[in-house]
Scaffold this motif. Sequence first.
Motif, PDB file in Angstrom:
ATOM      1  N   UNK B 319      55.474-106.172 -78.822  1.00 59.91           N
ATOM      2  CA  UNK B 319      54.645-105.328 -79.697  1.00 59.91           C
ATOM      3  C   UNK B 319      54.521-105.867 -81.114  1.00 59.91           C
ATOM      4  N   UNK B 320      55.596-106.488 -81.595  1.00 62.88           N
ATOM      5  CA  UNK B 320      55.584-106.983 -82.976  1.00 62.88           C
ATOM      6  C   UNK B 320      54.798-108.289 -83.130  1.00 62.88           C
ATOM      7  N   UNK B 321      54.205-108.781 -82.016  1.00 66.95           N
ATOM      8  CA  UNK B 321      53.527-110.090 -82.014  1.00 66.95           C
ATOM      9  C   UNK B 321      52.056-109.992 -81.642  1.00 66.95           C
ATOM     10  N   UNK B 322      51.307-110.990 -82.092  1.00 61.95           N
ATOM     11  CA  UNK B 322      49.935-111.179 -81.615  1.00 61.95           C
ATOM     12  C   UNK B 322      49.869-112.582 -81.007  1.00 61.95           C
ATOM     13  N   UNK B 323      49.235-112.712 -79.850  1.00 62.60           N
ATOM     14  CA  UNK B 323      49.033-114.043 -79.270  1.00 62.60           C
ATOM     15  C   UNK B 323      47.539-114.345 -79.210  1.00 62.60           C
TER      16      UNK B 323
END
Lengths: 167, 417
Positions: B319-323
């Motif tokens: 959740x804390x990431x964007x790919x």
Amino acid sequence: MKLAGKAHRFKQDDDINTDYIISGRYKFKIQDPVELAKHVMEDLDPDFYKRITKGDFIVAGRNFGCGSSREQAPMVIKYAGISAVIAKSFARIFYRNCYNLGLPAIEADVDKIEAGDQLEVDLNSGIINNKTKGLEIKIAPLPPTMQILLKDGGLVEHFKKHDGFKI
Amino acid sequence: MGKTIAEKILSAHSGKEARVGDIVIADLDYLIGQDGTSGIAIDSFNNMGTKKVFDPSKIAIIIDHSSPSPNSGVSAIHKKIRDFQKEQGIKLYDIGCGVCHQITPEQGHAVPGDLIIGADSHTCTYGAINVFSTGIGSTDLAAGWTSGKLWFKVPDTIKVIYNGSLPRGVYSKDLILKLIGDITADGATYLALEIYGDAIANMSVDARFTMSNMAIECGAKAGLMEADKMVLDWVKAHARKKPNPVKADKDAKYIRPVEIDVSKLEPQIAKPHTVDNVVPISQVGDVPIQQGLIGTCTNGRLEDFQIAAKILKGKKVKDSCRLIIAPASKQILLDMIKDGTYQTLLNAGAVAVTPGCGPCVGTHNGVPSDGENVISTANRNFKGRMGNPNAFIYLGSPATVAASMIEGKIADPRKYL
């Protein structure tokens, strides 16, 4: 060719890359080289442009201009009023781009040059005179190809004059 | 005395016995520009007083760096390029076709033995298929458009040999990062690399492109490999031109050898803000990540996405990431859709952007915010590279990026394989 001005140095000395010289976020947005030049070295020293007096030098360590092929890098240096870049060594594409635009990229031992030193550079005799420190520094000899491009005022002028390469 | 690959290709294209240190004027087989450099090249070309390019069939411009245009300044450059294309009859690859360094070999413009220049520093990519290709600036490109020629200083060559076979979870990206870390950012300035070894012989052409692509990150002019059967088969499937494979002579003279044993290598990470700031992943420590990027001319090929998809299948990006994923060409995107890789990555939470350079150059498509850490498969982690000088960019393989997305911090991919 004789040049005179004061030396500028940066907190980072080696591997000053073309993204530092002119960030990708500006090089696409701004096409006018005079406007683009206002952002020269901004990520390394936000006030650098304001401190330049016409004729000044950028002085740095190894591998100056590494990274991308963007000709905007030597272009903004030139339009910002810098008369030459003096470094221990240069990245290859940047080096070519400098001479293609008629901007001298000078290889020399820069250890005895501090920020603010007044320099006189004589490209014919191959000497940097550090007036502030009262000493002379030898310049690595300019390759003949670069001497021709510099004399002609860059590659565009070279092509206009000779209708092709004459090196 | 024998010749290196660089000496041979530059001899064949200049009609002279090209030896290290000589300056030669050589005939060019293909010339490319992109939207960040071609605008100035067009100005230089016009300022030279040239009316027509030497041969429109040998010239392409690829709109990839800011594509589609994010602002009116870029739109003006794109229009200038499109007008020039119409006027000169050259090849244009417009928005969405892909990154220049995927398009050029994929569309068959580069074959073994060629001499190619590009106004983009990563033009060295085609060294993987035995092409002497190198990055130059805009005015050199304009001189090439005008005359079909360019001057070259014949480079000395470092012979790089990768011995041993690749351990699980270690890829071509790790091999080239290791080399750059070892010899540093200017370890090969003014030099060419010739890259050999068992680890290379068993590697796909996609994986080889990754390595030649990054030759410039140690200053090299070219990152050359031999054209073995794998390369010749690949070229046959893509090109219309006849290849002229070039091998170095047995008694060719090299400036120095560099040998790397890959059999015990770990995944490698380049830490901010230089590409030669390389450590094995076990030494990187605890680095929380907010954004991942899989793509670019370094690692945006089908195999790269397949490797990432294998790790991310059935899992979720934290959740804390964007790919962000950016296929290197439209063809790669189509192939990803066809084999399910695309769906797997989207299901895991990836966001896809237009085939092209994506957020790598900092103009659009995912500029990180202040203080954020990014892990990327790109080739550069310079400060400000992705558009924000207050962000921190780490470089690794597609597998390392995929594993890091699951954990929300830099993670070793070997535990997911």
